[in-house]
Design a protein around this motif. Sequence first.
Motif, PDB file in Angstrom:
ATOM      1  N   ASN A  79       0.803  -1.217   0.000  1.00 32.90           N
ATOM      2  CA  ASN A  79       0.000   0.000   0.000  1.00 32.90           C
ATOM      3  C   ASN A  79       0.839   1.272   0.000  1.00 32.90           C
ATOM      4  O   ASN A  79       0.293   2.362   0.160  1.00 32.90           O
ATOM      5  CB  ASN A  79      -0.972   0.007   1.191  1.00 32.90           C
ATOM      6  CG  ASN A  79      -2.066   1.030   1.028  1.00 32.90           C
ATOM      7  OD1 ASN A  79      -2.444   1.385  -0.093  1.00 32.90           O
ATOM      8  ND2 ASN A  79      -2.579   1.537   2.135  1.00 32.90           N
ATOM      9  N   GLU A  94      -6.211  -2.077  -7.067  1.00 36.60           N
ATOM     10  CA  GLU A  94      -7.139  -2.091  -5.940  1.00 36.60           C
ATOM     11  C   GLU A  94      -6.370  -2.595  -4.727  1.00 36.60           C
ATOM     12  O   GLU A  94      -5.329  -3.244  -4.861  1.00 36.60           O
ATOM     13  CB  GLU A  94      -8.336  -3.009  -6.210  1.00 36.60           C
ATOM     14  CG  GLU A  94      -9.238  -2.559  -7.335  1.00 36.60           C
ATOM     15  CD  GLU A  94     -10.538  -3.362  -7.397  1.00 36.60           C
ATOM     16  OE1 GLU A  94     -11.023  -3.823  -6.334  1.00 36.60           O
ATOM     17  OE2 GLU A  94     -11.069  -3.512  -8.500  1.00 36.60           O
ATOM     18  N   TYR A 137     -21.167  -1.568   3.512  1.00 33.08           N
ATOM     19  CA  TYR A 137     -21.461  -0.659   2.406  1.00 33.08           C
ATOM     20  C   TYR A 137     -21.362   0.807   2.828  1.00 33.08           C
ATOM     21  O   TYR A 137     -22.212   1.629   2.496  1.00 33.08           O
ATOM     22  CB  TYR A 137     -22.864  -0.921   1.830  1.00 33.08           C
ATOM     23  CG  TYR A 137     -23.099  -2.328   1.348  1.00 33.08           C
ATOM     24  CD1 TYR A 137     -22.206  -2.967   0.491  1.00 33.08           C
ATOM     25  CD2 TYR A 137     -24.244  -3.025   1.744  1.00 33.08           C
ATOM     26  CE1 TYR A 137     -22.438  -4.270   0.036  1.00 33.08           C
ATOM     27  CE2 TYR A 137     -24.487  -4.322   1.300  1.00 33.08           C
ATOM     28  CZ  TYR A 137     -23.575  -4.932   0.445  1.00 33.08           C
ATOM     29  OH  TYR A 137     -23.814  -6.212   0.009  1.00 33.08           O
ATOM     30  N   GLU A 140     -16.871   6.308   1.522  1.00 30.23           N
ATOM     31  CA  GLU A 140     -15.552   6.769   1.948  1.00 30.23           C
ATOM     32  C   GLU A 140     -15.688   7.980   2.876  1.00 30.23           C
ATOM     33  O   GLU A 140     -14.950   8.109   3.853  1.00 30.23           O
ATOM     34  CB  GLU A 140     -14.705   7.113   0.729  1.00 30.23           C
ATOM     35  CG  GLU A 140     -13.273   7.493   1.056  1.00 30.23           C
ATOM     36  CD  GLU A 140     -12.418   7.704  -0.179  1.00 30.23           C
ATOM     37  OE1 GLU A 140     -11.270   8.179  -0.024  1.00 30.23           O
ATOM     38  OE2 GLU A 140     -12.885   7.405  -1.300  1.00 30.23           O
ATOM     39  N   PHE A 218      -3.744   3.795  -0.954  1.00 31.02           N
ATOM     40  CA  PHE A 218      -5.159   3.819  -0.589  1.00 31.02           C
ATOM     41  C   PHE A 218      -5.270   4.319   0.850  1.00 31.02           C
ATOM     42  O   PHE A 218      -4.655   3.767   1.763  1.00 31.02           O
ATOM     43  CB  PHE A 218      -5.775   2.427  -0.726  1.00 31.02           C
ATOM     44  CG  PHE A 218      -5.608   1.826  -2.102  1.00 31.02           C
ATOM     45  CD1 PHE A 218      -6.351   2.298  -3.171  1.00 31.02           C
ATOM     46  CD2 PHE A 218      -4.685   0.814  -2.327  1.00 31.02           C
ATOM     47  CE1 PHE A 218      -6.193   1.762  -4.444  1.00 31.02           C
ATOM     48  CE2 PHE A 218      -4.513   0.272  -3.579  1.00 31.02           C
ATOM     49  CZ  PHE A 218      -5.265   0.751  -4.655  1.00 31.02           C
ATOM     50  N   PHE A 222     -10.585   5.129   2.545  1.00 32.64           N
ATOM     51  CA  PHE A 222     -10.908   4.321   1.365  1.00 32.64           C
ATOM     52  C   PHE A 222     -10.877   2.839   1.716  1.00 32.64           C
ATOM     53  O   PHE A 222     -11.740   2.069   1.275  1.00 32.64           O
ATOM     54  CB  PHE A 222      -9.925   4.611   0.229  1.00 32.64           C
ATOM     55  CG  PHE A 222     -10.219   3.839  -1.026  1.00 32.64           C
ATOM     56  CD1 PHE A 222     -11.089   4.342  -1.978  1.00 32.64           C
ATOM     57  CD2 PHE A 222      -9.647   2.583  -1.243  1.00 32.64           C
ATOM     58  CE1 PHE A 222     -11.385   3.620  -3.127  1.00 32.64           C
ATOM     59  CE2 PHE A 222      -9.944   1.849  -2.392  1.00 32.64           C
ATOM     60  CZ  PHE A 222     -10.804   2.367  -3.336  1.00 32.64           C
ATOM     61  N   ILE A 223      -9.891   2.430   2.502  1.00 34.53           N
ATOM     62  CA  ILE A 223      -9.757   1.016   2.855  1.00 34.53           C
ATOM     63  C   ILE A 223     -10.984   0.515   3.615  1.00 34.53           C
ATOM     64  O   ILE A 223     -11.523  -0.557   3.316  1.00 34.53           O
ATOM     65  CB  ILE A 223      -8.471   0.788   3.676  1.00 34.53           C
ATOM     66  CG1 ILE A 223      -7.235   0.971   2.788  1.00 34.53           C
ATOM     67  CG2 ILE A 223      -8.467  -0.594   4.325  1.00 34.53           C
ATOM     68  CD1 ILE A 223      -5.939   1.080   3.561  1.00 34.53           C
ATOM     69  N   SER A 225     -14.041   1.756   3.605  1.00 36.92           N
ATOM     70  CA  SER A 225     -15.161   1.721   2.668  1.00 36.92           C
ATOM     71  C   SER A 225     -15.046   0.523   1.721  1.00 36.92           C
ATOM     72  O   SER A 225     -16.019  -0.209   1.503  1.00 36.92           O
ATOM     73  CB  SER A 225     -15.204   3.029   1.871  1.00 36.92           C
ATOM     74  OG  SER A 225     -16.211   2.992   0.887  1.00 36.92           O
ATOM     75  N   TYR A 226     -13.870   0.325   1.184  1.00 35.28           N
ATOM     76  CA  TYR A 226     -13.635  -0.762   0.226  1.00 35.28           C
ATOM     77  C   TYR A 226     -13.915  -2.122   0.861  1.00 35.28           C
ATOM     78  O   TYR A 226     -14.629  -2.955   0.292  1.00 35.28           O
ATOM     79  CB  TYR A 226     -12.191  -0.675  -0.252  1.00 35.28           C
ATOM     80  CG  TYR A 226     -11.778  -1.734  -1.247  1.00 35.28           C
ATOM     81  CD1 TYR A 226     -12.017  -1.567  -2.606  1.00 35.28           C
ATOM     82  CD2 TYR A 226     -11.111  -2.886  -0.832  1.00 35.28           C
ATOM     83  CE1 TYR A 226     -11.628  -2.527  -3.533  1.00 35.28           C
ATOM     84  CE2 TYR A 226     -10.714  -3.852  -1.747  1.00 35.28           C
ATOM     85  CZ  TYR A 226     -10.970  -3.661  -3.095  1.00 35.28           C
ATOM     86  OH  TYR A 226     -10.579  -4.616  -4.005  1.00 35.28           O
ATOM     87  N   GLU A 229     -17.497  -3.286   1.408  1.00 29.77           N
ATOM     88  CA  GLU A 229     -18.246  -3.759   0.239  1.00 29.77           C
ATOM     89  C   GLU A 229     -18.289  -5.281   0.193  1.00 29.77           C
ATOM     90  O   GLU A 229     -19.242  -5.878  -0.304  1.00 29.77           O
ATOM     91  CB  GLU A 229     -17.592  -3.215  -1.038  1.00 29.77           C
ATOM     92  CG  GLU A 229     -18.218  -3.714  -2.327  1.00 29.77           C
ATOM     93  CD  GLU A 229     -17.466  -3.268  -3.566  1.00 29.77           C
ATOM     94  OE1 GLU A 229     -17.786  -3.766  -4.662  1.00 29.77           O
ATOM     95  OE2 GLU A 229     -16.541  -2.427  -3.439  1.00 29.77           O
TER      96      GLU A 229
END
Length: 281
Positions: A79, A94, A137, A140, A218, A222-223, A225-226, A229
């Motif tokens: 990262n 990603e 879900y 960010e 990232f 962001f991490i 949020s990602y 998912e």
Amino acid sequence: MRLVRFGDKGAESPGLLDGEGHLRDLSGHVGELAGEALLPESLERLRTLDPASLPLVADGTRLGTCVTGTGKILCIGKNYADHAAEMKSDVPPEPLLFMKATSALTGPHDGVCAPRSTTKLDYEGELAMVIGHTAKYVSEADALSHVAGYTIMNDVSERAFQNERGGQFTKGKSSDGFAPLGPWLVTTDEIADPQALRVRTWVDDELRQDGHTSNMIFSAAFIVSYLSEFMTLYPGDVISTGTPHGVAAGMSPSGWVRDGQTVRVAIDGLGEIANRFTVDK
């Protein structure tokens, strides 16, 4: 707040660090630093306590992992662009996700005994996040509101197990003690920006890593949020956000950690952890 768990391994109690750096016992107010105790409203209740009213804990008392009841340790690989380069890898499009067994967790100053077949023992000083509010879900923009706080993790790796023994990363990442965590959980109100922290790692007295979270590919938000998912994140889950350049595998010659050496990781505002490494005989 800086929240801790102290005491003998397997019998830790919750506590906090007061303004003078002394440990205070929280066990009269919370059973454990786990689950519902990490929810925003629970942390706010603890924040109203006067630390001076809490019992003092003796100096030198062992610290355990700063949270317990962890269901998942989620780790982000490569990262930092400079770390990807030293590992001769492309920058991932990603986040590269792998997991460590929760049995790898150990205290911030505990000794770590690597498996007897160890030949390529490595360190990875990392900013870690602890989830405080269930996340699924999440956007960010809202992601960090689901984080209880930040801490330090050494993503210890056995590179021969990881890269030369087939399969995926798990066997090189999950040995007992391969996830020192702590020394305390710093709640998010004390860290204005998780992308503004210096990360350093020493092997004995040699500075090996000197990076900055602003260089993460990232971001922490962001991490979260990602990952949300793909799976629900629960209070106590630990997310380790990747390591900067300077790992042993990237050195020439390689700088593997030897039996008897101590690895120390420090991050701005989060303190430091230090673990002496041995190899099982």
